[in-house]
Design an enzyme around this catalytic site. Sequence first.
Site, mmCIF file in Angstrom:
data_model
loop_
_atom_site.group_PDB
_atom_site.id
_atom_site.type_symbol
_atom_site.label_atom_id
_atom_site.label_comp_id
_atom_site.label_asym_id
_atom_site.label_seq_id
_atom_site.Cartn_x
_atom_site.Cartn_y
_atom_site.Cartn_z
ATOM 1 N N CYS A 51 44.449 47.029 41.695
ATOM 2 C CA CYS A 51 43.785 47.771 40.631
ATOM 3 C C CYS A 51 42.684 48.647 41.210
ATOM 4 O O CYS A 51 41.708 48.150 41.752
ATOM 5 C CB CYS A 51 43.187 46.793 39.612
ATOM 6 S SG CYS A 51 42.177 47.635 38.383
ATOM 7 N N SER A 105 45.202 51.757 49.750
ATOM 8 C CA SER A 105 45.030 50.446 49.136
ATOM 9 C C SER A 105 45.034 49.299 50.136
ATOM 10 O O SER A 105 44.608 48.197 49.792
ATOM 11 C CB SER A 105 46.113 50.217 48.088
ATOM 12 O OG SER A 105 46.056 51.230 47.121
ATOM 13 N N HIS A 108 45.017 48.028 33.779
ATOM 14 C CA HIS A 108 45.448 46.681 34.120
ATOM 15 C C HIS A 108 44.865 45.622 33.201
ATOM 16 O O HIS A 108 45.218 44.465 33.303
ATOM 17 C CB HIS A 108 45.038 46.336 35.566
ATOM 18 C CG HIS A 108 45.865 47.007 36.605
ATOM 19 N ND1 HIS A 108 45.440 48.142 37.252
ATOM 20 C CD2 HIS A 108 47.087 46.729 37.107
ATOM 21 C CE1 HIS A 108 46.361 48.518 38.128
ATOM 22 N NE2 HIS A 108 47.397 47.675 38.058
#
Lengths: 362, 638
Positions: B380, B321, B367
């Site tokens: 997300c 991420s 989300h």
Amino acid sequence: MSAWIARVMQRMDGGLMLLILLLMLASLMTLYSASGGDQAVVVRQILRYALGLTVAWVVAGLSPANLRAWAPLLYGGALLLLVAVAVLGEVRLGARRWLDLGPVSFQPSEIMKLALPMMLARYYAQREAPLKVGSVLFGLLLMGIPVALVMKQPDLGTAVLIATAGMFVLLLAGCPWRWFMGMTGLVAASAPVLWHFMHDYQRQRIITLLDPQADPLGAGYHIIQSMIAIGSGGFWGKGWMQGSQSHLDFIPERQTDFIFAAFAEEFGLFGELVLLALYLAIVGRGIVIAIESNDPFSRLLAAALSFTLFIYVFVNIGMTAGLLPVVGVPLPFISYGGTSMVTLMVCLGVLMSVRSHRRVNL
Amino acid sequence: MDILGERSYRVFGRRVAGTFVVILLLAALLMGRLFYLQALRYNHYSTLSTQNRISMVPLPPARGFILDRKGRVLAENRASYTLEVVPERVQDLPRTLRELGQAIPISAESLSDFYRDIKRKRPFEAVILRQRLNAEEVAAFAVRRHQFPGVEVNARLHRYYPNAAVASHLLGYVGRINSKDLTRIDPDQYAGLDYIGKDGVEQAYETELRGKAGYKQVEINSHGRVVRDLERLPAIPGKNMTLTIDLDLQQIAEAALAGRPGAVVALNPANGEVLALVSQPGFDPNWFVNGIDQVRWAMLRDDPDHPMNNRFLRGVFPPGSTLKPFVALAALNTDVIDDTHTSVSCHGFFQLPGSSHRYHCWRRSGHGSKDVLGAIAQSCDVFFYTVTRAMGIERFYQNLSYFGFGQPSGIDLQGEKRGVLPNPAWKRKRYKQPWYPGETIIAGIGQGYNLSTPLQLARATAVVANGGLLVQPHIGKRLWDPLTGKQQTLAFPKPVKTPFQASDLALVQQGMALVVSGGTATNINGGPVPIAGKTGTAQVATIRRDASGRAQNSSLRALKDHALFIAYAPVQAPKIAVAVIVEHGEHGNTAAAPVAKAVIERYLADEAVSSKTLERILTSLHPATPTASSVSAAGGRE
């Protein structure tokens, strides 16, 4: 005053004195350099010269007749001493050469260096050339015993020199050529036998001569360093006091047996030429003295001693230059040391004695 | 004279003359021999005469010091006694060594090093037999010195690292020259030297630090003792070096990792100066200076955490991420996203049209609708699956390469790995297979074939922090000559402008600030320095996860994901960019973010503040009971 000096010095031969003084100069210069500027060494050598010249003066005052009279006594005495050494002698440095008489110790073989030619000269003075078999054999006997005793010490170098002096007398007295050749051939032929009888270290010296590089840090060291010192001197030498090899401890015995290497390094080929010329001049002068003498004893002795002197020079220089095996023979009148100086000065005195006692034919 | 007497006289006369001629011949023989020695062989003997007495002794140069940016010593030289042998002066080497061994302990390794060095050196050069003799050993040798011609005790300088294991991978170490080194060095440069830099700064700046050996010509006598110096060419000492590194930051970063394997890279986003470069576990470079002993080497080699691995330079892993801010910029730059107007609806998974395969979001429940700011802040996955698919792999590849991914950063250290930024051409070359659409998807969240080093991540973070410039990371700041004091500032390539627009960059900056203030890293929010960052997790293996994404079967540490965090601070006018990886740390926010915070606070606030953060880290690692902060932070995978 000057008259008194003249009278005192009359017995000394001018030519020889000059030559000796020149050699002295060379010796002192070389010693001063090789010792690293040690004045004590130089002073001691000067004292030895003084003593030696005094001895020469004393001997020069004797007449050849005296010498001839004392020859057997000297010979016999030296022989006894050699026997005494063989039996009682002090062993020093692995050799039994010295007799210790309290404050004085000396090598009887040194006496024999003079006694033998004197004895032989006396013996052959009576005999006509060509020599007969019997007299040759007797001469060889007279020579052989002391030589054998000295060889047993063991001192091969001195033995050979004593023998050489004897052989010169024999030759000059008229030993027939065939005999001479025969003897030489015998010696050559018996080389292998001699080799067998040689001590290890003596053999080692010959092996080292042939190939010094085999043991460069051990047996070959002397020769290699000596040759390096000589070789690096070149034509003109490195200059007085500039000899690096000698200054840096590379030449062992550089004040005594190997002093020629120190000399050669500093004075070069040119200096050696001069030195050899001086020696040859001494020999020449000695021969002239011998020829001008009319007494067989005197001339035999003078000539033999002169030639023997050169043999000393030849052996010493040959050794330092790697031509001959290392034997402990000092360079006459140059090496530092007492015993050989006395013997040489006596020889000198004998020559001067012969000279000053000649009968001039008008 | 009577007739017979006369005949004798004539015989005598003839023979005297003949003998004199022989004498002259002998004299000529002598002169001939002397001529041979002194004229024909003069050069030979003259050389030998010189060689006898002159010896060349190399003078090793003093190695340059290494200092941090504030002048604190990282590597220096200390004097010690070494036992050395000059081979050409020793007659019987094996026997000498044996007898020496009876007087002074000599290890088998020292002996083998000795024999190896003998081959390399010239016979007049001293070879080290044993080092760091203590006073007793020196005395034991001195008493017997005369028994060992050619053996000496010398005072020598050896390398010393006063901070032991701190910055070990950065500094590298200095060790004895071995056969491998010999193949790539010029032996003339290393005469008289036994050491060469083997890693890190010591290796990268070896030429500058080493200096140049000098020579001393000495006159020796027949015993090998030096009588006097003749000529001397002094050694040129190595240049001293100042690094860009701040020792304080280095130390706090290592303390904050608290024994967990990982890496920290901190740099100045304006010019690329690296402030801290940490790889844990490290080692004590002092162990290597004399040749490391077998026991320690075995320990280092067999340690399951591989202390000899340089993680900031050669540790490659999927960025996960942490790649998202850069993907966002790529999407903005290619107009796939239009500012905050574009939003994506996340229901917990993404599907390619015509495929039933579900690419899950870490939040299985989804989300909801997120714009780019929210997507970055909450990390997300679906948002980024979507935008990456819209970009396509080629544009993804193109834009991300502006951040330096897939290329070495070019830092002034050796052995950097380039990682992987995948695209179809690369895959075809590497695997001989075509590219699949699904691979584009997962590339968008930093998984798949993506591989990067902490250094690359920090560099990319700097691009965002400084408003779009790709800087050249470097650790060398200045060299200075210890003799003249003259300084030389090291020059590095200037920052390169990336094609991203200022407004796009500002948006992503905002998103990263939101991560800390209201996103996945709120656990490090609060504190005197406002921090912007991004959490990340690098997958180690496929792990079963529950409905909310929490990993199961994760009791084995070795299977736990790596925790990542990138950050810069302060949010307005950033002065430092940081990348942290904590191996098997599991969660980026709890494991990695506090480490970055401690480093940032040390740099921008003061020691007191960062110490508090450090304390919190240590307490959280050894909790008696879970504290409130650690429970709320364990929100799941980012």
